[in-house]
Write an enzyme that holds these catalytic residues in place. Structure first.
Site, PDB file in Angstrom:
ATOM      1  N   ASP A   1      99.337 -25.010  82.019  1.00 38.30           N
ATOM      2  CA  ASP A   1      98.622 -23.930  81.315  1.00 38.30           C
ATOM      3  C   ASP A   1      99.240 -23.645  79.930  1.00 38.30           C
ATOM      4  O   ASP A   1      98.688 -24.060  78.920  1.00 38.30           O
ATOM      5  CB  ASP A   1      98.587 -22.661  82.183  1.00 38.30           C
ATOM      6  CG  ASP A   1      97.306 -21.853  82.008  1.00 38.30           C
ATOM      7  OD1 ASP A   1      96.388 -22.329  81.312  1.00 38.30           O
ATOM      8  OD2 ASP A   1      97.211 -20.744  82.578  1.00 38.30           O
ATOM      9  N   HIS A  37      87.161 -21.554  82.646  1.00 38.90           N
ATOM     10  CA  HIS A  37      88.128 -20.760  83.400  1.00 38.90           C
ATOM     11  C   HIS A  37      87.309 -19.819  84.286  1.00 38.90           C
ATOM     12  O   HIS A  37      86.424 -19.121  83.786  1.00 38.90           O
ATOM     13  CB  HIS A  37      88.969 -19.891  82.472  1.00 38.90           C
ATOM     14  CG  HIS A  37      90.032 -20.621  81.704  1.00 38.90           C
ATOM     15  ND1 HIS A  37      89.754 -21.518  80.709  1.00 38.90           N
ATOM     16  CD2 HIS A  37      91.391 -20.557  81.787  1.00 38.90           C
ATOM     17  CE1 HIS A  37      90.900 -21.981  80.217  1.00 38.90           C
ATOM     18  NE2 HIS A  37      91.901 -21.412  80.843  1.00 38.90           N
ATOM     19  N   HIS A  97      94.825 -29.350  81.948  1.00 38.07           N
ATOM     20  CA  HIS A  97      94.658 -27.917  81.627  1.00 38.07           C
ATOM     21  C   HIS A  97      95.911 -27.424  80.921  1.00 38.07           C
ATOM     22  O   HIS A  97      96.874 -26.966  81.553  1.00 38.07           O
ATOM     23  CB  HIS A  97      94.376 -27.100  82.892  1.00 38.07           C
ATOM     24  CG  HIS A  97      93.960 -25.691  82.607  1.00 38.07           C
ATOM     25  ND1 HIS A  97      92.767 -25.154  83.036  1.00 38.07           N
ATOM     26  CD2 HIS A  97      94.565 -24.704  81.920  1.00 38.07           C
ATOM     27  CE1 HIS A  97      92.668 -23.905  82.628  1.00 38.07           C
ATOM     28  NE2 HIS A  97      93.760 -23.600  81.942  1.00 38.07           N
ATOM     29  N   HIS A 143      96.939 -25.395  77.039  1.00 36.08           N
ATOM     30  CA  HIS A 143      96.411 -24.768  75.812  1.00 36.08           C
ATOM     31  C   HIS A 143      97.301 -25.119  74.631  1.00 36.08           C
ATOM     32  O   HIS A 143      98.518 -24.911  74.691  1.00 36.08           O
ATOM     33  CB  HIS A 143      96.334 -23.250  75.988  1.00 36.08           C
ATOM     34  CG  HIS A 143      95.349 -22.837  77.034  1.00 36.08           C
ATOM     35  ND1 HIS A 143      94.035 -22.568  76.744  1.00 36.08           N
ATOM     36  CD2 HIS A 143      95.478 -22.693  78.369  1.00 36.08           C
ATOM     37  CE1 HIS A 143      93.404 -22.249  77.862  1.00 36.08           C
ATOM     38  NE2 HIS A 143      94.247 -22.321  78.877  1.00 36.08           N
ATOM     39  N   GLU A 165      90.141 -16.740  88.231  1.00 36.95           N
ATOM     40  CA  GLU A 165      91.572 -16.483  88.017  1.00 36.95           C
ATOM     41  C   GLU A 165      91.781 -14.971  88.151  1.00 36.95           C
ATOM     42  O   GLU A 165      92.498 -14.506  89.014  1.00 36.95           O
ATOM     43  CB  GLU A 165      91.996 -16.986  86.632  1.00 36.95           C
ATOM     44  CG  GLU A 165      93.472 -16.767  86.310  1.00 36.95           C
ATOM     45  CD  GLU A 165      93.824 -17.077  84.855  1.00 36.95           C
ATOM     46  OE1 GLU A 165      92.901 -17.220  84.020  1.00 36.95           O
ATOM     47  OE2 GLU A 165      95.028 -17.142  84.544  1.00 36.95           O
ATOM     48  N   ASP A 189      87.392 -24.542  73.384  1.00 40.25           N
ATOM     49  CA  ASP A 189      87.109 -23.356  74.199  1.00 40.25           C
ATOM     50  C   ASP A 189      86.349 -22.304  73.408  1.00 40.25           C
ATOM     51  O   ASP A 189      86.746 -21.962  72.301  1.00 40.25           O
ATOM     52  CB  ASP A 189      88.427 -22.706  74.647  1.00 40.25           C
ATOM     53  CG  ASP A 189      88.885 -23.207  76.002  1.00 40.25           C
ATOM     54  OD1 ASP A 189      88.147 -23.995  76.624  1.00 40.25           O
ATOM     55  OD2 ASP A 189      89.982 -22.797  76.431  1.00 40.25           O
ATOM     56  N   ARG A 202      98.603 -21.740  60.045  1.00 37.28           N
ATOM     57  CA  ARG A 202      97.791 -21.467  58.857  1.00 37.28           C
ATOM     58  C   ARG A 202      97.173 -22.698  58.211  1.00 37.28           C
ATOM     59  O   ARG A 202      96.204 -22.588  57.477  1.00 37.28           O
ATOM     60  CB  ARG A 202      98.658 -20.741  57.806  1.00 37.28           C
ATOM     61  CG  ARG A 202      99.143 -19.362  58.243  1.00 37.28           C
ATOM     62  CD  ARG A 202      97.979 -18.412  58.380  1.00 37.28           C
ATOM     63  NE  ARG A 202      98.350 -17.153  58.984  1.00 37.28           N
ATOM     64  CZ  ARG A 202      98.523 -16.026  58.299  1.00 37.28           C
ATOM     65  NH1 ARG A 202      98.382 -15.999  56.997  1.00 37.28           N
ATOM     66  NH2 ARG A 202      98.831 -14.912  58.939  1.00 37.28           N
TER      67      ARG A 202
HETATM   68 ZN   LIG Z   1      94.081 -21.787  80.881  1.00 40.03          ZN
END
Ligand SMILES: [Zn+2]
Length: 358
Positions: free
Chosen positions: A291, A210, A25, A27, A213, A148, A80
């Site tokens: 995370d 998710h 997990h 990002h 949380e 995601d 970009r």
């Molecule tokens: Zn997360």
């Protein structure tokens, strides 16, 4: 995140730093180094959110949730080109290698990057895969992607449908193993995404969301019932519902827990209040994750230190938690078995070296 905690045996400290790790997990957009963000902003002619690395580090530091979103948007606005993605993925690999993280499942938000930056999805993914190939070749770090959908995006739920269109048409070599669901849980329950998750499953993709949380146990239940996800991102608030915890144990639903993230965002008030050790004792399959490392001022190694310092985990416990991440990974069975074998061998050698035999 200074909290009083017991000092550690130096051998256990060395064990935590050197042990093989897997992280499921993390990002991508939340893992960009501040110095790299400055370089990307310069390269792309974008105004950086702060001038100089020290100021940027300060800007990155978590203050509150609105500021966190501001940082996230500022990072994304600097990404970009496909080469930018290759760069940040390579650096995630380098940072992983320094912690002996051998395997990562990395969340990314394809639809937002495509719509807001005019990137082509396939070119962006090709850039990510160039970085992934380099991380594998240079440091032996393996990566897979979790695409995601953003539940509260202005184009939701269409954006999730679009994401599923893209990822169900890829080849296994492209590295996308799962559909995920992120964004603000409050006011955005899972129900509208049920058909998209069914379509991803039918195409042989794994699924994760998710949940639990920022909202309560009902979002976890809905994610299991309506989206039929295999793992829960966070899931901290399952602690409020004894029946739900029993269900997680019975159905072997793993939780991807991110303790420092939860402390920063105020989901828990202190490490002492975090349900991680209680979930583990109850028999829930728990994993530990970082995370968004630079945004929460943490690393996966730091998260394992939290387990040892605040909840008394010893070498046996830490090894068990590290192996949980391998066991619940979305790798094909043969690769997962191979990885577990290599982790076990490395753990045995490390424990012998440090005099921490079972
Ligand atoms: Zn997360």
């Amino acid at each position: 995140m200074a909290e009083i905690a017991s000092p550690l045996d130096p051998r256990l400290e060395a064990f935590i730093r050197r042990m093989p790790k897997a992280e499921i997990h993390l990002h991508l957009e939340g893992s960009v180094r501040p110095a790299t963000l400055l370089e990307l902003a310069r390269r792309n002619g974008v105004d950086p959110p702060a001038a100089g690395e020290a100021a940027l580090r300060e800007f990155f530091r978590f203050r509150d949730f609105p500021h966190f979103i501001e940082v996230y948007i500022a990072v994304c606005s600097c990404l970009r080109t496909p080469d930018d993605f290759a760069t940040i993925v390579r650096e995630v690999g380098e940072d992983a290698s320094a912690q002996n993280i051998r395997y990562l499942e990395i969340h990314f938000n394809p639809e937002t990057n495509v719509r807001k930056r005019g990137l082509d999805f396939h070119e962006m993914l090709a850039g990510m895969n160039r970085g992934r190939a380099e991380a594998r070749a240079r440091w032996g770090v393996e990566m897979r992607w979790i695409a995601d959908g953003v539940r509260d995006s202005e184009t939701s739920p269409w954006s999730v449908t679009r994401t599923v269109d893209w990822i169900t048409a890829l080849a296994p070599d492209d590295g996308v193993v799962a559909l995920g669901l992120g964004g603000n849980e409050v006011g955005h329950p899972p129900a509208p995404f049920a058909a998209d998750f069914a379509r991803a499953r039918a195409a042989g993709l794994h699924t994760v969301a998710h949940a639990g949380e920022t909202t309560g146990p009902e979002t976890i239940r809905d994610s299991l019932d309506l989206l039929q996800v295999e793992r829960i991102g966070h899931g901290v608030r399952a602690a409020e519902d004894r029946d739900l915890v029993a269900r997680l144990v019975r159905d072997r639903i793993p939780l991807e827990l991110c303790p420092t993230s939860n402390l920063c965002t105020g989901v828990v008030g202190s490490f002492a209040d975090h349900p991680f050790p209680r979930f583990d004792e109850a028999g829930v399959i728990v994993t530990v994750n970082s995370d968004d490392p630079p945004l929460f001022g943490t690393t996966l190694t730091d998260e394992f230190f939290v387990l040892a310092r605040h909840w008394g985990y010893d070498a046996d416990g830490l090894q068990r938690i590290a192996l949980n991440a391998v066991d619940v990974s979305f790798l094909p069975d043969d690769e997962r078995t191979r990885m577990r074998g290599s982790f076990e061998a490395e753990f045995a050698a490390l424990r012998q070296d440090l005099g921490l035999q079972r």
